[in-house]
Design a protein around this motif. Structure first.
Motif, short mmCIF file in Angstrom:
data_model
loop_
_atom_site.label_atom_id
_atom_site.label_comp_id
_atom_site.label_asym_id
_atom_site.label_seq_id
_atom_site.Cartn_x
_atom_site.Cartn_y
_atom_site.Cartn_z
N THR A 92 46.33 46.05 42.49
CA THR A 92 47.34 45.72 41.48
C THR A 92 48.44 44.86 42.10
OG1 THR A 92 46.92 47.73 40.21
CG2 THR A 92 49.04 46.65 39.88
N ASP A 93 48.87 45.22 43.31
CA ASP A 93 49.88 44.42 44.00
C ASP A 93 49.37 43.01 44.25
OD1 ASP A 93 51.63 46.52 44.06
OD2 ASP A 93 51.23 47.09 46.13
N SER B 83 47.11 41.36 42.61
CA SER B 83 46.96 40.64 41.35
C SER B 83 48.32 40.24 40.77
CB SER B 83 46.20 41.50 40.34
OG SER B 83 44.89 41.76 40.79
N GLU B 84 49.27 41.18 40.80
CA GLU B 84 50.59 40.88 40.24
C GLU B 84 51.32 39.83 41.07
OE1 GLU B 84 52.56 44.63 39.88
OE2 GLU B 84 51.49 45.17 38.03
N ASN B 85 51.17 39.90 42.39
CA ASN B 85 51.79 38.89 43.24
C ASN B 85 51.20 37.52 42.99
OD1 ASN B 85 53.45 40.79 44.42
ND2 ASN B 85 52.17 41.08 46.22
N LYS B 86 49.89 37.46 42.83
CA LYS B 86 49.25 36.18 42.55
C LYS B 86 49.76 35.60 41.23
CE LYS B 86 44.89 34.00 41.26
NZ LYS B 86 45.47 33.58 39.96
N ALA B 87 49.85 36.44 40.21
CA ALA B 87 50.31 35.99 38.90
C ALA B 87 51.74 35.45 38.97
CB ALA B 87 50.22 37.12 37.89
N ALA B 88 52.55 36.06 39.85
CA ALA B 88 53.95 35.65 39.99
C ALA B 88 54.13 34.49 40.97
CB ALA B 88 54.79 36.84 40.43
#
Length: 254
Positions: free
Chosen positions: A7-8, A10-15
């Motif tokens: 999750t970290d 994926s969320e970091n990539k999205a941001a």
């Protein structure tokens, strides 16, 4: 199944946020003081992840190194396995590596079958990862031990198509590796082409032995960079790359 690390990622990539991982090879650690020196530097410089492992681990301190790190920091510890023997329940997660750049069935699925029931019983977060070995101009330990031919450094389209296939097979991460002690890192062109080809988080390691090369990897599309040998040879590299990562991420908030 736990998904915090993924999750970290994926969320970091999205941001658009970049992450820095320090790779610790238990065979290259000369006692607890050597390990703790790297751990303390990593804490001070806000490193995002530890990877523990290597292509050939000949000593018996793999589990000890993982536990030592876990006892002294909250930074996530992820196993970077060279075989099905490299499993330590004290870690937070494990890269479940499928060597999709090669054609050795043991490293595509064989070792995984052996490890699967052990991992199923553990509390480790399993991270299905497409592993791409990239030719760095010299034979590395991982290419020798895996008995596979790396993707030529000047064939970015081959790397991109391989990554696409891994993503279509359901792998959640792509890891491009020039290998431990590589003479040169994965090229910017190859990183960029793979980044544009897949949507999953992209990890890049091998041959990143200065901040300039780290910056090029980030700018080309790497979400996470991994440095191991470079830090062992030049500890100040950890500080330089950590500062680079921080500056890169601060720009997101400007």
């Amino acid at each position: 199944m736990k998904t915090k690390i993924y999750t970290d990622f994926s969320e970091n990539k999205a941001a658009g946020k970049k992450s820095f991982a320090v790779l610790i090879d238990p065979d290259k650690i000369e006692g607890e003081s050597s390990c703790m020196r790297i751990v303390n530097m990593s804490i001070e410089n806000q490193v995002d992840y530890f990877l523990v492992g290597g292509s050939l681990i000949t000593g018996n301190n793999f589990g000890h190194v993982v536990r030592l790190i876990k006892e002294n920091t909250d930074i996530p510890v992820i196993i970077f396995p060279g075989s099905s023997m490299h499993i330590e329940p004290a870690a937070d997660g494990i890269l479940f590596l499928s060597l999709i750049s090669g054609r050795n069935p043991d490293l595509l699925i064989g070792q995984h079958v052996v490890a699967a029931p052990v991992l199923k019983r553990s509390k480790l977060e399993v991270l299905p990862t497409g592993y791409l070995l990239i030719n760095s101009g010299q034979q590395t330990t991982v290419s020798y031990m895996s008995n596979t031919t790396p993707i030529p450094h000047d064939k970015p389209s081959v790397a991109a198509c391989t990554a696409i296939a891994g993503e279509m097979l359901g792998l959640k991460l792509i890891y491009m590796d020039a290998g431990s002690g590589a003479g040169s890192p994965v090229s910017s062109q190859m990183i960029n082409m793979v980044r544009k080809a897949v949507d999953v988080p992209l990890i890049v390691g091998g041959g990143i032995n200065n901040a300039h090369k780290a910056a090029r990897a980030y700018e080309s599309g790497a979400d996470v960079i991994v440095i191991g040998n470079g830090i062992e040879e030049n500890p100040s590299l950890l500080v330089e790359v950590a500062e680079l990562t921080s500056r890169y991420n601060q720009q997101l908030n400007v």
